[in-house]
Design an enzyme around this catalytic site. Structure first.
Site, mmCIF file in Angstrom:
data_model
loop_
_atom_site.group_PDB
_atom_site.id
_atom_site.type_symbol
_atom_site.label_atom_id
_atom_site.label_comp_id
_atom_site.label_asym_id
_atom_site.label_seq_id
_atom_site.Cartn_x
_atom_site.Cartn_y
_atom_site.Cartn_z
ATOM 1 N N GLN A 1 -2.577 5.690 1.403
ATOM 2 C CA GLN A 1 -3.727 4.794 1.417
ATOM 3 C C GLN A 1 -3.530 3.737 2.502
ATOM 4 O O GLN A 1 -2.561 2.984 2.466
ATOM 5 C CB GLN A 1 -3.892 4.107 0.061
ATOM 6 C CG GLN A 1 -5.044 3.113 0.026
ATOM 7 C CD GLN A 1 -5.046 2.273 -1.240
ATOM 8 O OE1 GLN A 1 -4.510 2.682 -2.261
ATOM 9 N NE2 GLN A 1 -5.645 1.094 -1.170
ATOM 10 N N CYS B 1 -7.869 2.025 -3.587
ATOM 11 C CA CYS B 1 -7.011 2.769 -4.513
ATOM 12 C C CYS B 1 -7.804 3.507 -5.582
ATOM 13 O O CYS B 1 -7.380 4.560 -6.066
ATOM 14 C CB CYS B 1 -5.966 1.856 -5.150
ATOM 15 S SG CYS B 1 -6.659 0.410 -5.986
ATOM 16 N N HIS C 1 -4.259 -2.175 -9.529
ATOM 17 C CA HIS C 1 -4.066 -1.019 -8.650
ATOM 18 C C HIS C 1 -4.206 0.265 -9.461
ATOM 19 O O HIS C 1 -3.739 0.347 -10.602
ATOM 20 C CB HIS C 1 -2.664 -1.108 -8.041
ATOM 21 C CG HIS C 1 -2.363 -0.054 -7.027
ATOM 22 N ND1 HIS C 1 -2.986 0.015 -5.795
ATOM 23 C CD2 HIS C 1 -1.485 0.990 -7.052
ATOM 24 C CE1 HIS C 1 -2.495 1.041 -5.108
ATOM 25 N NE2 HIS C 1 -1.593 1.646 -5.857
ATOM 26 N N ASP D 1 0.368 7.879 -5.912
ATOM 27 C CA ASP D 1 0.038 6.508 -5.543
ATOM 28 C C ASP D 1 0.031 6.431 -4.026
ATOM 29 O O ASP D 1 1.057 6.653 -3.382
ATOM 30 C CB ASP D 1 1.084 5.565 -6.137
ATOM 31 C CG ASP D 1 0.848 4.103 -5.784
ATOM 32 O OD1 ASP D 1 -0.001 3.811 -4.924
ATOM 33 O OD2 ASP D 1 1.524 3.246 -6.378
#
Length: 225
Positions: free
Chosen positions: A85, A91, A162, A177
């Site tokens: 990301q 996110c 997040h 992630d």
């Protein structure tokens, strides 16, 4: 200068309208997970294709440090769809991309739709190339912007929460992630036990936040092709 989007609200209705408009069939959708005990997990519609966790950003580095220690001992499967990301506040969208990207064999994306084209175009890219592709993709940025303003709360920059995703790929539970360098393995899992296996990891994660209620768990559920 780092590009920043407005954050997505942790709201299944918002996320569903967002992804349905981009080619995901309407029999696949996110729903709230109201608790991590067995009786509450049993209420979640099956099959579960992915689990999304929203949690406080101030503890992310701590939890990642403990989780990534397992990466050193086990190489993630090459079949895991993973992207980094590089866009601030993206996110939520990256979590959706991870959830769908690791369930494409079980979801019939509308042919020629945004997500159908997105996954075909990025299939052979590495995580950094996928991040760049997403950052430069105006169609996704516009769709995200519409979704970010569709929630019940006013979308604001500077959030402290997040999103991460948990998926089962090749018999392993992975934490996905975009802020990490690669998928984080969490041990054996199956499509049938993904929700329960993810809940165990999430319970351990939330133990770090005894004084915080800023978390939310959602499941991506749908029909199996």
């Amino acid at each position: 200068m780092v590009k920043r989007w407005l954050p997505l609200e942790a709201n299944p209705d918002v996320m569903n309208q967002f992804m349905w408009g981009l080619g995901v069939p309407e029999d696949v959708g996110f729903c709230d997970v109201y608790g991590l005990d067995d009786e509450l997990l049993a209420m979640v519609p099956q099959p579960v294709l992915a689990v999304i966790l929203l949690y406080p950003q101030d503890r992310i580095k701590e939890s990642q440090a403990s989780a990534t220690s397992s990466v050193e001992t086990k190489e993630p499967s090459k079949n895991v769809y993973f992207t980094k990301q590089t866009v601030g506040n993206a996110c939520g969208t990256v979590g959706i991309i991870h959830a769908l990207g690791n369930a494409t064999s079980r979801i019939k994306l509308a042919e020629g739709s945004y997500f159908d084209r997105f996954y075909k175009r990025t299939a052979d890219m590495d995580p950094s190339q996928r991040a760049t592709f997403l950052e430069e993709d105006e169609e996704m940025e516009n769709a995200h912007s519409i979704a970010a303003t569709a929630g019940d709360t006013e979308a604001k920059d500077g959030v402290i929460e997040h999103y991460i995703c948990f998926s089962c790929v090749d018999g392993e539970l992975y934490e996905l992630d975009g802020g990490t360098s690669q998928p984080i393995p969490h041990g054996p899992s199956t499509p049938a036990t993904l929700l329960q296996d993810g809940a165990k990891v999430i319970k351990a994660r939330l133990a770090l936040y005894s004084q915080s209620n800023n978390f939310n768990v959602m499941a991506l559920s749908g029909k199996v092709i």
